[in-house]
Design an enzyme around this catalytic site. Structure first.
Site, PDB file in Angstrom:
ATOM      1  N   ASP A 273      42.283  35.983  44.344  1.00 52.09           N
ATOM      2  CA  ASP A 273      42.187  37.411  44.586  1.00 52.09           C
ATOM      3  C   ASP A 273      42.603  38.122  43.300  1.00 52.09           C
ATOM      4  O   ASP A 273      43.140  37.517  42.370  1.00 52.09           O
ATOM      5  CB  ASP A 273      43.032  37.852  45.792  1.00 52.09           C
TER       6      ASP A 273
HETATM    7  C1  BGC Z   1      40.862  42.398  47.467  1.00 50.62           C
HETATM    8  C2  BGC Z   1      39.745  41.417  47.722  1.00 50.62           C
HETATM    9  C3  BGC Z   1      38.561  41.717  46.851  1.00 50.62           C
HETATM   10  C4  BGC Z   1      38.997  41.740  45.403  1.00 50.62           C
HETATM   11  C5  BGC Z   1      37.856  42.000  44.443  1.00 50.62           C
HETATM   12  C6  BGC Z   1      41.138  42.590  46.000  1.00 50.62           C
HETATM   13  O1  BGC Z   1      41.990  43.659  45.784  1.00 50.62           O
HETATM   14  O2  BGC Z   1      42.028  41.945  48.129  1.00 50.62           O
HETATM   15  O3  BGC Z   1      39.396  41.448  49.076  1.00 50.62           O
HETATM   16  O4  BGC Z   1      37.547  40.792  47.070  1.00 50.62           O
HETATM   17  O5  BGC Z   1      39.970  42.757  45.242  1.00 50.62           O
HETATM   18  O6  BGC Z   1      37.381  43.277  44.527  1.00 50.62           O
END
Ligand code: BGC
Length: 734
Positions: A273
């Site tokens: 993440d």
């Molecule tokens: C979120 C994810 C997301 C990622 C990329 C993160 O802040 O938790 O769900 O896929 O960002 O955008």
């Protein structure tokens, strides 16, 4: 509980990829593990990186994947640098959060789950994948599979609710829909099962907070959807930001490698993440970026999204002997294999090829969006059949801050949702009621203290035959980093609702939200409540379809709807307690000030036709391991309109080595019946439906009595039950 499905057999790595690996420098290897947000001014999904990545990093092979870049021309321009100007010509992997549609917005995931229609779940993922791949993308960071029992957690909106059986079905449908028939085709969009796992159980619903659950609960409730996604062949998994009992998932080899790769057979890639690897330092399990990088890589995490732990920390980690070259090579090989599976080596510009005609027309996508949105909405109350409203009659007052705001229809975290094309409630209702005067009054702000419009709203209500009260929670207050201690209406909307309800006109609440909102007083006084969620691009039309009776509401709650904030987490799969609640008995499990039951149970929802369900009948009262058991019941539409309903089949293991939940969902089925029509429903159950995890958490069958209960929701008082007995199972392993 459904035990583990058979292990998936990992695919062998093609020889040409091993040759490629052998030709790579250390910098190029590390580069393949780096994902950056590049050239994306419009989409920002996390904190800014201290050091901005540059196009030159692509040219020198220091970047392997890119997120948040949209537009086929920009994507192809960057791809060209990778495959024509970099030394080894390895294509880039382009990913984006295609959550509930790309340009055409479908309902938010929690809403879509309420349709209880795996065919629709798959169809919207396919339609989104077509649009996204047409624009050059190869990977989506979806589906989110986090089971959630806590509406304080804003991300409850992104997932399939509280039930693991629903989670499994949702995972399979979404992986199939996004990835399509063959991932290598230009319309294949790799799915990312996220956020692995238990992220939805953040302490007190506060996003990013620690999680502490028993191993049993993790295995019974939080893992099944991810296991289903792996067995369905999802290409990627994103580990959650959180720690589970002190083990940050992004650095945990036990969960990522030993369970998911070794035991389940996952052969795709882990994508971290946003910034999560670097955050291992803040978690307190790594002293610096080198330790964080080593820990994550050894855990099995392949791609670093935006933390710079891999680009900055892996070399020192190798020098300090914190991680091995073998771990590095294995991760690089997995990334290359993922790109190969996507067909990127053979056709780096295949996705976004302008000569490929769009897979379906805009009209077809809009029709799907309207259909799914209507199927997602949940009618929780409809006193005196106030809905549907007739085509002719007196004036309708559409009151509330959601009434004329298209942006509130599209819900949280839309992708490129075309703002000009969203149908507002006001527009949708005006089109559906050409012969009834419709007044639209905002009344108050959606969030904020401005209530100057309340007198005008009251006047409009008094002049109308019926009020449609469009209120809710701003779409922007749901999703990531949107936890709320008070999941309720925002701003002065409660005052607006009270003032309008006090006019005595029948009030139909159209509730726009991304989670259950706890508003018992308004629910009690309103004549009808239709939960419209964040319905997407066609929201206004879909609401109007239900309000005017062109179609009967059929959505059902995928989460229990609390009656009081203090009940949270309230969910149906509780264990029995040694002192089950008994009316009038003081020393039983209960609150002094509120009932134990939620305001509306999992599965609740009404339509415009009453349904009857007969008592279930089984083909054998006693059965042995390995035998299939058939349960039948008759469903009948007793109304005067065509309508759909969902039938739930629950199992309860009465006596076992471990206390079992009061109800466990084995099957759900959504059926559409013509007026007066009856249909026989047949459910076939097998070992999986009766198995439990033993004290060692291995699946097994235990002999004894099981209640099989059918009904329209998890309200135990309304279920119809038949009891069967499993014999000759002496804790048999399944
Ligand atoms: C979120 C994810 C997301 C990622 C990329 C993160 O802040 O938790 O769900 O896929 O960002 O955008």
């Amino acid at each position: 509980m459904k035990p583990s499905e058979p292990r998936r057999s990992p695919r062998p790595v093609p020889a040409h990829l091993r040759d490629l690996l052998a030709a790579m420098t250390l910098d190029e290897k590390i580069g393949q593990l780096v994902m950056v947000s590049l050239g994306a001014e419009t989409i920002v999904t996390g904190p800014k990186a201290a050091e901005e990545p540059s196009v030159d990093d692509v040219r020198t092979g220091r970047v392997g994947s890119v997120l948040n870049l949209v537009g086929r021309d920009r994507i192809h321009a960057l791809q060209r640098i990778a495959v024509e100007e970099s030394r080894l010509k390895i294509p880039l992997l382009f990913g984006l959060d295609v959550i509930h549609g790309y340009r055409t917005a479908f309902p938010v995931p929690l809403a879509e789950t309420a349709a209880f229609r795996p065919d629709l779940w798959e169809a919207t993922a396919r339609a989104a994948a077509e649009e996204a791949t047409d624009d050059g993308l190869a990977l989506t960071f979806a589906p989110m599979l986090d089971l959630a029992r806590d509406p304080r957690w804003g991300r409850i909106v992104e997932g399939p609710g509280e039930d693991p059986t629903v989670g499994r079905a949702y995972a399979r449908a979404k992986v199939a829909g996004f990835q399509g028939r063959d991932l290598a085709r230009p319309d294949g969009l790799a799915a990312t099962a996220k956020h692995f796992f238990a992220y939805g159980a953040a302490t007190a619903g506060r996003d990013y907070a620690s999680v502490d659950l028993s191993e049993r609960t993790l295995h019974e409730f939080y893992l099944p959807a991810f296991e289903a996604a792996v067995k369905a062949g999802c290409l990627a998994i994103m580990p959650a930001f959180c720690d589970i009992a002190g083990r940050p998932v992004s650095g945990d080899r036990g969960w990522l490698t030993e369970l998911v790769r070794d035991a389940w057979g996952f052969d795709g890639i882990y994508v971290s993440d946003y910034d999560a690897i670097g955050e291992l330092v803040a978690h307190g399990v790594a002293a610096d970026m080198a330790e964080a990088a080593a820990r994550a890589l050894h855990a099995g995490l392949d791609v670093d999204m935006m933390s710079r732990a891999y680009p900055d920390g892996l070399k020192p980690a190798l020098e300090r002997g914190l991680v091995s070259q073998t771990d590095l090579d294995a991760a690089v090989l997995r990334v290359l294999a993922a790109k190969d599976r996507l067909g990127l080596f053979e056709a780096p510009y295949g996705r976004g090829d302008p000569s490929r005609p769009p897979a379906r027309s805009r009209d077809a996508r809009r029709a799907l969006a309207r259909d799914v949105a209507a199927a997602s909405m949940v009618l929780l109350k409809n006193d005196a059949a106030v809905l549907p409203l007739g085509p002719r009659g007196g004036p309708i007052a559409l009151i509330g801050p959601v009434a004329a705001r298209p942006a509130e229809m599209i819900g949280s975290w839309f992708c490129l949702g075309d703002q000009e094309e969203i149908v507002s409630l006001a527009d949708g209702l005006a089109a559906a009621f050409p012969e009834r005067p419709l007044t639209v009054v905002e009344g108050c702000d959606l969030d904020g203290d401005d209530d100057a419009g309340i007198p005008a709203a009251v006047a409009a209500a008094e002049a109308a035959d019926v009020v449609l009260l469009a209120i809710g929670e701003p779409a922007g207050m749901t999703g990531e980093a949107a936890s709320r201690a008070h999941p309720r209406l925002t701003g002065r909307q409660r005052d607006l609702a009270r003032a309008v309800l006090a006019t005595g006109r029948p009030v139909v609440v159209l509730l726009s939200c991304g989670r259950p909102l706890v508003e018992p007083e308004i629910f009690e006084k309103a004549a009808a409540v239709l939960v419209v969620w964040g319905p997407g691009s066609e929201g206004g039309h879909a609401v109007a379809d239900l309000v005017c009776g062109r179609r009967s509401p059929s959505g059902r709650l995928p989460v229990s709807w609390p009656a009081a904030i203090g009940q949270i987490p309230v969910f149906y799969g509780e264990r029995p307690s040694g002192r089950p609640f008994a009316e009038g008995e003081h020393f039983t499990t209960r609150y002094l000030d509120v009932a134990n039951e939620p305001a509306f149970p999992f599965g609740a929802g009404l339509g415009y036709a009453p349904f009857d369900l007969s008592d279930p009948v089984v083909d054998r009262p006693r059965f042995r391991p390995g035998e299939a058991l058939r349960l039948t019941a008759t469903l009948a539409n007793r109304g005067s309109v065509e309508a759909a309903t969902t039938v739930f089949l629950f199992v309860r293991d009465r006596v076992a080595s471990t206390a079992r939940p009061l109800l466990e969902l084995a099957r759900f089925r959504t059926e559409t019946l013509a007026p007066g029509e009856s249909r026989e429903l047949v459910f076939t159950l097998g070992d999986d439906d009766f198995a439990l995890l033993g004290p060692d958490l291995a699946p097994r069958l235990e002999p004894g009595a099981f209640d099989l209960s059918l009904g329209f929701s998890a309200d135990r008082r309304a279920l119809r039950t038949v009891t069967v007995e499993l014999v000759d199972a002496d804790a048999a392993i399944v």
